[in-house]
Design an enzyme around this catalytic site. Structure first.
Site, PDB file in Angstrom:
ATOM      1  N   GLU A 122       0.833  -1.205   0.000  1.00 43.27           N
ATOM      2  CA  GLU A 122       0.000   0.000   0.000  1.00 43.27           C
ATOM      3  C   GLU A 122       0.867   1.254   0.000  1.00 43.27           C
ATOM      4  O   GLU A 122       0.580   2.224  -0.713  1.00 43.27           O
ATOM      5  CB  GLU A 122      -0.932  -0.017   1.217  1.00 43.27           C
ATOM      6  CG  GLU A 122      -1.997  -1.099   1.113  1.00 43.27           C
ATOM      7  CD  GLU A 122      -2.878  -1.187   2.342  1.00 43.27           C
ATOM      8  OE1 GLU A 122      -4.111  -1.204   2.186  1.00 43.27           O
ATOM      9  OE2 GLU A 122      -2.330  -1.239   3.470  1.00 43.27           O
ATOM     10  N   GLU A 142      -3.346 -10.641   3.711  1.00 43.33           N
ATOM     11  CA  GLU A 142      -4.379 -10.356   4.706  1.00 43.33           C
ATOM     12  C   GLU A 142      -5.378 -11.497   4.847  1.00 43.33           C
ATOM     13  O   GLU A 142      -5.839 -11.803   5.965  1.00 43.33           O
ATOM     14  CB  GLU A 142      -5.114  -9.060   4.344  1.00 43.33           C
ATOM     15  CG  GLU A 142      -4.358  -7.787   4.676  1.00 43.33           C
ATOM     16  CD  GLU A 142      -3.255  -7.438   3.692  1.00 43.33           C
ATOM     17  OE1 GLU A 142      -2.589  -6.416   3.883  1.00 43.33           O
ATOM     18  OE2 GLU A 142      -3.052  -8.197   2.708  1.00 43.33           O
TER      19      GLU A 142
END
Length: 269
Positions: A122, A142
């Site tokens: 990110e 994740e």
């Protein structure tokens, strides 16, 4: 640039400012694979809030140790045992840091190596240019950790590689590396040697551009991507009206007109 160093005092970031206006920013938590804790995020907010006003013309974002960034500091997250509201506010600070990075108008070149994972991806996706080396690998684990992205992957990573590829990465733990990572859009450059050297070369080249032109390239384009095509066309015309008539561009235009300016060549990149 000493006034910049006197003004900015960081614990988890190292900052080196060069005479040509290039700032080298180093994530400096190598023992944690440069995982992002709350304190580092606050330092990134301060850095990217300050850089455009303190003379940065381009920035290289690099990291100490063997890895760029392993994402959210999961140990801190586990020990903090945050409430939903607390974690929401933490995510908002991540967005604040990365939005200031993407929209701040100063070119940011990320020198990637080793893990570019989860929140590290990110962070990297908020840079304007990404350079990977032979050790670089990208993942969004994740799904396997019972988590969901909170730092903009659904916006920026999905924009880079497409929704389907991002979902695949999260569901299955798929890891991209090598030329395949370049082919799907996770980075624009792959080098066999030092990603930092290439990133510094690109940042130096970008720093030689006019600051207002770089601001438009590194801010306006992102804003326009959030608009309808009709509104983006209007905004593009307005930005071009301002940038393309700036007094500082007259000398460069004159050099092109009298044929003393460098011409575009097929091997220029």
């Amino acid at each position: 640039m000493s006034s910049v160093l006197n003004f900015l005092r960081f614990t988890n970031l190292d900052l080196d400012t060069r005479e040509d206006g290039v700032w080298v920013v180093t994530l400096n938590r190598p023992a944690k694979r440069n995982a992002l804790d709350a304190a580092t995020i606050e330092e990134l907010v301060e850095l990217f809030s300050t850089a455009p006003r303190r003379g940065a013309r381009a920035m290289v974002l690099t990291a100490a140790g063997d890895h760029f960034c392993a994402g959210l500091d999961l140990i801190e997250h586990h020990d903090a045992d945050r409430s939903p509201a607390d974690f929401m506010h933490l995510c908002m600070r991540w967005h604040e840091a990365f939005n200031k990075m993407e929209y701040g108008g100063v070119p940011v070149i990320a020198a990637l190596k080793g893990a570019v994972v989860g929140g590290g991806l990110e962070l990297a996706s908020a840079a304007h240019v990404r350079v990977a080396d032979a050790t670089t690998y990208f993942a969004l684990p994740e799904g396997q950790r019972g988590l969901f992205t909170g730092g903009g992957a659904t916006i920026r990573v999905a924009d880079l590689i497409g929704k389907a590829r991002m979902i695949d990465m999260m569901l299955t733990g798929r890891v991209y590396h090598g030329q395949e990572a370049i082919d799907v859009g996770l980075a624009q450059y792959r080098v066999e040697g030092s990603s930092f050297d290439k990133a510094l070369e690109l940042a130096t080249r970008a720093a030689a551009n006019l600051p207002l032109t770089n601001f438009a390239i590194c801010s306006a384009i992102s804003h326009m991507q959030n608009m309808s095509s009709f509104d983006a066309a209007y905004a593009e015309a307005v930005v071009a009206g301002v940038v393309n008539t700036q007094p500082a561009a007259r000398e460069r235009l004159a050099a092109f007109a009298d044929k003393t300016a460098a011409r575009v060549r097929p091997n220029a990149g």
